[in-house]
Design an enzyme around this catalytic site. Structure first.
Site, short mmCIF file in Angstrom:
data_model
loop_
_atom_site.label_atom_id
_atom_site.label_comp_id
_atom_site.label_asym_id
_atom_site.label_seq_id
_atom_site.Cartn_x
_atom_site.Cartn_y
_atom_site.Cartn_z
N ARG A 106 1.84 -10.77 10.43
CA ARG A 106 3.17 -10.20 10.65
C ARG A 106 4.26 -11.21 10.28
NH1 ARG A 106 1.73 -6.01 9.62
NH2 ARG A 106 -0.23 -7.08 9.29
N LYS A 123 0.82 -1.22 0.00
CA LYS A 123 0.00 0.00 0.00
C LYS A 123 0.86 1.27 0.00
CE LYS A 123 -0.77 0.17 5.01
NZ LYS A 123 0.04 1.37 5.26
N THR A 124 1.96 1.28 0.77
CA THR A 124 2.82 2.46 0.79
C THR A 124 3.44 2.69 -0.59
OG1 THR A 124 3.33 1.99 3.12
CG2 THR A 124 4.75 3.57 1.98
N GLN A 146 -8.07 -5.15 9.17
CA GLN A 146 -7.05 -4.75 10.14
C GLN A 146 -7.50 -3.57 10.99
OE1 GLN A 146 -2.76 -5.12 8.91
NE2 GLN A 146 -3.65 -5.13 6.85
N ASP A 185 -3.79 7.26 4.23
CA ASP A 185 -3.26 5.93 4.55
C ASP A 185 -3.99 5.39 5.78
OD1 ASP A 185 -1.66 3.68 4.56
OD2 ASP A 185 0.04 4.66 5.52
N GLU A 186 -4.12 4.05 5.88
CA GLU A 186 -4.77 3.39 7.02
C GLU A 186 -6.18 3.96 7.26
OE1 GLU A 186 -3.49 0.82 8.10
OE2 GLU A 186 -1.32 0.93 8.20
#
Length: 651
Positions: free
Chosen positions: A602, A28-29, A245, A214-215
């Site tokens: 993770r 995503k970044t 998430q 973002d997020e």
């Protein structure tokens, strides 16, 4: 940066509203960075008209650093890349003339808020941490819903709700009179201003030609309202998030914001990014299966082109100590046999208290470890004291800062005197600082005490004047004149604590000097800008490399979000821990499941899940059941410890 087909579509869609549902590890970044570059290089957007909002300073800094490879420093400086709260602060400063605020306002952090509310609630809360925590949550909730204290009073239906409404009113009044804002104000004040003032709203809407967030799944009600207001004219935005998430409802985040988009922006383009570049296939299969038990409007299925990987190991201990011993043995064995380093391991848990037994065993086994507990450099007492001096210099109405430093170092002014100052300030409707010069204060305080306070306020006035001429040296001057390091030596006594505190003081001084000077990313700043920036944690880098960086990482599941590790242990997979008891009692398991999903995703190469059959709580031995989440994973991909399959579990 090479992009896959879906990522390329996400970058090149620029006309109209866009929601990118970016699964864990899907890049995503990378998409956000490429989209900023695409807007500037190929679509001729002006950098000054692009806004990119994040939730952490670390994320904002990473975006700036990665853009350096493709854009000039001049272009990057023009783009607004910041956290929501920093952006809200920018709006407040630019529109200060239209707000009931003095330009030299102070900011409250979470610890300031707790201390003030403890004082306001006094005997009503009676040191009930749970009740205080609930009050803090409710104040944040009301602010995010734009409820005033009067609104809350009308809505109150019980004695406790009436008490909370009263505390909310007292809290709001204190902040207003002290010219202080808290974190929620930084979003709510600009949003309410836009709702009330169309001229200002239109000016900001025209300024923002493209907005990226973002997020997005972590946005609150007020943050969504801010986004909606700013993009009302052209609806040119890209929101990147993952509803699977969303784990911050206790901070006001709501997954409903994802569903509201389709209603408020009917032409919304939804793009799903499902290819994971981080984890082996078996780990993703387990994550997909687990999250499928949650009702979800936007179905996603993560996949990977990496290898499938080993089975997920489930380790079982008879008690918490044996559970920790098995983890330690597994790490020691793998590091010895496979030459894996300690730093490749992360141990994740639901609550901070779970690290205690691990520390005991790791110390015994000589396993190096590091605990990430998110404690802030700026919350350390020696730092908060100095920041309070600077806050009072900038804002003489900051009663909180005045009260904190009046007797640091000792000026022989006691709590009784401070209480009288507070009572007098309330009666006369003036700040604590103004009390010493009021003609009637001599009738309240003895002359010797009043003289001490006048010496203090006169000195603050002198230092304030110096700060205008010598901002670069002001903190060093304060430290020297109050003999701060000598005071630390007398109060702390232990050499290690003294050295650490003095080093922290020097670090703060150097940071302030560097911010006044400026750098490639930041323009030179004044003291007001520096203090507000520090309160927002914009320059914090608390996660400094330890002397021995080859350490097992211990952290909560919440802290692990956004990170990745080759080998991950999620411990305490028991009913009552994950999911926790409160969620079970309130039949609210979905967020706990998302939290477990975050933990699983993770892991890059290997995942271990652990639980114990008995644990000690409040001195009592409890028999525990394995977490229901273990039974929501694909059975064929699990390896149960010692071939033990718990048969006493019933869903």
């Amino acid at each position: 940066m090479p992009l896959n087909c879906i990522q390329k579509n996400a970058v090149e869609f620029i006309n109209g509203p866009c929601l990118i549902l970016a699964g864990a590890g899907s890049g995503k970044t990378k998409v956000i960075i490429n989209k900023i570059i695409y807007l500037i290089k190929y679509c001729e957007y002006q950098p000054k008209n692009i806004i990119a909002l994040t939730f952490t300073n670390k994320a904002a800094h990473e975006i700036k650093l990665r853009l350096l490879k493709y854009l000039s420093t001049f272009e990057i400086k023009q783009i607004t890349i910041s956290t929501f709260h920093s952006f809200g602060l920018t709006i407040i400063k630019k529109e200060i003339d239209f707000l009931e605020l003095n330009p030299n306002f102070s900011l409250f952090d979470e610890k300031d808020q707790i201390i003030l509310l403890k004082k306001i609630t006094n005997k009503k809360i009676n040191n009930d941490r749970k009740l205080l925590k609930n009050l803090i949550f409710m104040i944040s909730y009301w602010k995010n819903k734009f409820y005033t204290p009067s609104d809350v009073k009308l809505l109150s239906q019980s004695n406790q709700e009436e008490d909370f409404a009263y505390f909310y009113e007292k809290y709001t009044t204190y902040l207003h009179e002290s010219n202080i804002l808290d974190f929620d104000d930084l979003i709510c004040i600009p949003t309410l201003l836009f709702k009330k003032n169309n001229v200002i709203k239109n000016r900001w809407q025209k300024k923002i030609n493209y907005l990226l967030v973002d997020e997005y799944q972590d946005t609150s009600h007020s943050q969504y309202e801010l986004i909606k207001t700013l993009t009302k004219i052209n609806s040119n935005f890209t929101l990147v998030g993952d509803d699977d998430q969303s784990i911050y409802s206790w901070r006001g985040a709501t997954t409903q914001n994802i569903f509201l988009l389709k209603k408020d922006f009917p032409t919304l383009k939804i793009i799903k990014m499902e290819q994971n570049y981080r984890s082996y296939g078996r780990i993703l299969k387990a994550a997909n299966k687990l999250i499928s038990y949650n009702p979800n409007y936007f179905k996603k299925k993560l996949f990977s082109q990496l290898k499938y990987g080993n089975k997920i190991n489930i380790l079982i201990g008879k008690n918490e100590e044996i559970e920790a011993e098995k983890i330690a043995q597994k790490i020691i064995y793998e590091c010895a046999i496979s030459k894996i380093q300690y730093k490749d391991y992360a141990i994740l848990y639901r609550g901070n208290y779970q690290s205690q037994i691990l520390e005991k065993i790791f110390l015994k086994r000589n396993i190096p470890y590091k605990i990430s507990n998110n404690s802030s450099f700026f919350s350390r007492p020696e730092i908060k004291n100095l920041l309070s001096y600077l806050r009072l210099i900038i804002n003489h109405n900051d009663n909180y800062a005045f009260a904190r430093i009046l007797n640091i170092p000792c000026r022989r002014i006691g709590i009784t005197t401070l209480n009288k100052i507070e009572e007098f300030s309330i009666e006369k409707n003036i700040s604590f600082f103004q009390v010493s010069n009021h003609p009637e204060i001599k009738n309240v305080l003895p002359k010797s005490t009043l003289d001490k306070i006048k010496i203090f306020t006169s000195w603050i006035n002198k230092i304030t004047s110096i700060s205008i001429l010598q901002p670069h040296d002001i903190l060093d001057i304060i430290i020297d004149e109050i003999q701060y390091e000598s005071w630390l030596e007398k109060t702390l006594k232990e050499p290690d604590k003294i050295n650490q505190s003095i080093n922290n003081v020097h670090t703060l001084s150097n940071w302030i000097k560097s911010l006044i000077k400026g750098n490639n990313f930041e323009k030179p700043m004044n003291l007001l800008e520096i203090i507000t920036k520090m309160t927002l944690r914009d320059i914090i880098n608390n996660d400094k490399k330890p002397k021995n960086s080859n350490q097992v990482q211990l952290m909560t599941l919440h802290s692990s979000k956004g990170l990745e590790f080759s080998y991950v242990f999620i411990i305490g997979m028991s009913e009552g821990i994950l999911p926790n008891t409160k969620s079970i009692n309130e039949n609210n398991i979905e967020e706990e499941r998302r939290l477990a999903y975050v933990g699983i995703t993770r892991a890059k190469k290997q995942l271990f899940l652990t639980y114990c059959q008995t644990r000690i709580q409040y001195g009592q031995k409890l028999y525990t059941l394995p977490s229901r989440f273990l039974f929501e994973l694909p059975e064929e991909d699990l390896h149960w410890d010692e071939n033990i399959f718990p048969s006493n579990y019933s869903k």
